[in-house]
Design a protein around this motif. Structure first.
Motif, PDB file in Angstrom:
ATOM      1  N   SER A   1      -3.895  42.560  -8.482  1.00  0.00           N
ATOM      2  CA  SER A   1      -3.842  44.102  -8.532  1.00  0.00           C
ATOM      3  C   SER A   1      -2.238  44.237  -9.303  1.00  0.00           C
ATOM      4  CB  SER A   1      -3.571  44.837  -7.245  1.00  0.00           C
ATOM      5  OG  SER A   1      -2.448  43.859  -5.833  1.00  0.00           O
TER       6      SER A   1
ATOM      7  N   ILE B   1     -10.056  54.327 -10.805  1.00  0.00           N
ATOM      8  CA  ILE B   1      -9.355  54.665 -11.590  1.00  0.00           C
ATOM      9  C   ILE B   1     -10.145  53.801 -13.262  1.00  0.00           C
ATOM     10  CG2 ILE B   1      -7.015  53.798 -12.660  1.00  0.00           C
ATOM     11  CD1 ILE B   1      -7.148  55.269 -10.101  1.00  0.00           C
ATOM     12  N   ASN B   2     -10.818  53.290 -13.780  1.00  0.00           N
ATOM     13  CA  ASN B   2     -10.247  52.476 -15.008  1.00  0.00           C
ATOM     14  C   ASN B   2     -11.728  53.181 -15.369  1.00  0.00           C
ATOM     15  OD1 ASN B   2      -9.517  49.908 -13.475  1.00  0.00           O
ATOM     16  ND2 ASN B   2     -10.057  48.810 -14.909  1.00  0.00           N
TER      17      ASN B   2
ATOM     18  N   SER C   1      -4.767  51.593 -17.744  1.00  0.00           N
ATOM     19  CA  SER C   1      -5.764  50.424 -17.034  1.00  0.00           C
ATOM     20  C   SER C   1      -6.287  49.905 -18.138  1.00  0.00           C
ATOM     21  CB  SER C   1      -6.847  51.628 -16.723  1.00  0.00           C
ATOM     22  OG  SER C   1      -7.867  52.229 -17.584  1.00  0.00           O
TER      23      SER C   1
ATOM     24  N   GLY D   1      -0.261  45.567 -12.629  1.00  0.00           N
ATOM     25  CA  GLY D   1      -0.755  46.429 -13.694  1.00  0.00           C
ATOM     26  C   GLY D   1      -0.118  45.476 -14.877  1.00  0.00           C
TER      27      GLY D   1
ATOM     28  N   VAL E   1     -11.344  49.826  -6.418  1.00  0.00           N
ATOM     29  CA  VAL E   1     -10.162  51.424  -7.012  1.00  0.00           C
ATOM     30  C   VAL E   1      -9.956  50.959  -8.832  1.00  0.00           C
ATOM     31  CG1 VAL E   1      -7.154  50.685  -7.905  1.00  0.00           C
ATOM     32  CG2 VAL E   1      -8.367  50.012  -5.692  1.00  0.00           C
ATOM     33  N   ASN E   2     -11.298  49.285  -9.145  1.00  0.00           N
ATOM     34  CA  ASN E   2     -11.399  49.952 -10.862  1.00  0.00           C
ATOM     35  C   ASN E   2     -12.727  50.161 -11.673  1.00  0.00           C
ATOM     36  OD1 ASN E   2     -10.739  46.194 -10.613  1.00  0.00           O
ATOM     37  ND2 ASN E   2      -9.392  47.533 -12.011  1.00  0.00           N
TER      38      ASN E   2
HETATM   39  C1  LIG Z   1      -4.565  47.585 -10.858  1.00  0.00           C
HETATM   40  C2  LIG Z   1      -5.468  48.495 -12.102  1.00  0.00           C
HETATM   41  C3  LIG Z   1      -5.845  49.913 -11.944  1.00  0.00           C
HETATM   42  C4  LIG Z   1      -3.740  48.616 -13.340  1.00  0.00           C
HETATM   43  O1  LIG Z   1      -4.497  49.740 -13.475  1.00  0.00           O
HETATM   44  C5  LIG Z   1      -6.054  47.667 -12.873  1.00  0.00           C
HETATM   45  O2  LIG Z   1      -6.746  46.596 -12.408  1.00  0.00           O
HETATM   46  C6  LIG Z   1      -6.922  47.593 -14.187  1.00  0.00           C
HETATM   47  O3  LIG Z   1      -6.053  48.472 -15.071  1.00  0.00           O
HETATM   48  O4  LIG Z   1      -7.683  47.080 -14.785  1.00  0.00           O
END
Ligand SMILES: CC(C)(CO)C(=O)C(=O)O
Ligand SMILES: NC(=O)C1=CN([C@@H]2O[C@H](COP(=O)(O)OP(=O)(O)OC[C@H]3O[C@@H](n4cnc5c(N)ncnc54)[C@H](OP(=O)(O)O)[C@@H]3O)[C@@H](O)[C@H]2O)C=CC1
Length: 354
Positions: free
Chosen positions: A123, A208-209, A289, A125, A204-205
């Motif tokens: 995790s 966020i991604n 990301s 970044g 999370v991914n």
């Molecule tokens: C933790 C996080 C979201 C960091 O950007 C990540 O795992 C990624 O970018 O692939």
């Protein structure tokens, strides 16, 4: 870089081609990392005593320990030319996001034998600056565990197995060296503990991604505005994961060896929304990301192993398309964004005027 700098062993980077190896050699095999999260943003260099590529790999060499840090969709092509140098005792660790890579390797690459398989979930970044210089934007952790060797449904490992690997397994011993553990906040776990962390990171991914890629923003910009879409992604993905990973959700630790392994307490909607916002938008708030880096650089993305994997699981489990509408739409929008970026690179403003 951390292994090269924080352990007593020499890491041999396996570059994809002679061209990329030459790029590395021209920089005297140096990689530099700037720690953006540290006061003064110090940089440090790792100098590698050796590096190679498939064409130049010494034919009398064997690979005893291999760590794969490519993007998920690159894994099979990256591993294939080195398979002749592996053997049944080789330790292979994937340090990647997403789910589904080991299934591809087991079905298409590990046909004669399966080496010792390990998974890392990271995790931290990091984003590319230039050449072999990188920015370490967010300090997270690295969870590692051995994968179940026989029935993938048998998720339960003992703490004794972890301790035995830390004493006897060559790769795990290196990853257990104190400076490395401290350098990347490494946690050696049983599979059931690591799988919980992997699904947590997967969510999370899954949020966020793709969203940073679709709207083209830095992680932290989503902090106060992406709650609704994150909640939809998390809710739908959890409903599917609960079925696909039922052994984990049904797992009840027999003893107090696993006080934190409260799966329902970790993988629940409200907590997961807070966790996604914390890790994605605060700890890694300054990061671009990895998926956004891909669409900005017109590269393929890992969406098939993230939101697309939820869609794949629905198919495998015989769940109707209504079970994965949100993740399917997100997957489609990421691919639309990549297509748009590629079109702009190819046609410039021409398409706007046609
Ligand atoms: C933790 C996080 C979201 C960091 O950007 C990540 O795992 C990624 O970018 O692939
Ligand atoms: N970046 C981040 O913040 C985080 C990333 N991750 C995960 O880590 C994994 C790697 O991501 P990341 O490091 O960002 O990805 P990058 O694209 O930055 O790095 C992938 C590397 O793999 C190399 N590669 C690709 N194909 C081959 C091949 N055939 N042979 C040898 N090398 C190859 C690429 O080489 P080349 O330079 O020649 O293209 C590149 O250096 C992904 O699963 C990602 O989701 C997890 C947490 C955070």
């Amino acid at each position: 870089s951390h292994l090269q700098r924080n352990t007593q062993i020499s890491i041999v980077p396996l570059l994809r081609s002679e061209k990329r190896l030459q790029d590395f050699e021209e920089l005297q095999r140096k990689a530099s990392i700037k720690s953006l999260f540290k006061e003064g943003q110090p940089s440090y260099e790792s100098v590698f005593s050796d590096a190679t590529c498939p064409e130049l790999f010494p034919r009398d060499w064997k690979i005893d320990n291999l760590i794969i840090t490519t993007k998920t969709y690159q894994t099979k092509d990256a591993l294939a030319p080195f398979m002749k140098f592996l053997h049944p005792q080789t330790n292979v660790m994937l340090v990647q996001n997403g789910l589904g890579v080991f299934e591809v390797l087991n079905d298409e690459i590990f046909l004669d034998y399966k080496p010792n398989l390990f998974q890392g979930v990271i995790s931290h970044g990091i984003f590319h600056e230039s050449g072999f210089s990188f920015n370490h934007a967010g300090f997270g952790d690295l969870k590692v565990s051995r994968l179940p060797s026989k029935d993938p449904q048998s998720i339960v490992q003992t703490k004794e197995l972890v301790e035995t690997d830390q004493k006897n397994n060559e790769l795990v011993k290196v990853l257990s060296q104190p400076d490395f553990i401290q350098g990347l906040n490494v946690k050696h776990l049983t599979y059931q503990e690591m799988l919980l962390g992997q699904l947590e990171k997967f969510l999370v991914n899954a949020c966020i991604n793709p969203i940073t890629s679709i709207v083209d923003c830095i992680n932290g910009e989503l902090r106060d505005v992406a709650g609704p879409i994150f909640s939809s992604i998390i809710s739908e993905a959890l409903d599917v994961l609960k079925i696909a990973y039922k052994p984990l959700f049904d797992y009840k630790p027999e003893n107090d060896n696993f006080p934190n392994l409260d799966v329902a307490g970790v993988l629940n909607r409200d907590r997961m929304l807070d966790f996604v916002l914390k890790i994605g938008c605060i700890v890694n708030g300054t990061n671009s990301s990895s998926m956004r880096q891909d669409v900005v650089n017109l590269r393929e993305t890992e969406v098939d192993y993230i939101n697309g994997y939820i869609v794949k699981l629905c198919g495998k489990l015989g769940l109707g398309p209504d079970y994965c509408k949100t993740n399917q739409t997100i997957e489609t929008l990421v691919k639309l964004r990549l297509g748009l970026n590629r079109g702009r690179a190819k046609y410039g403003d021409q398409r706007k005027k046609e």
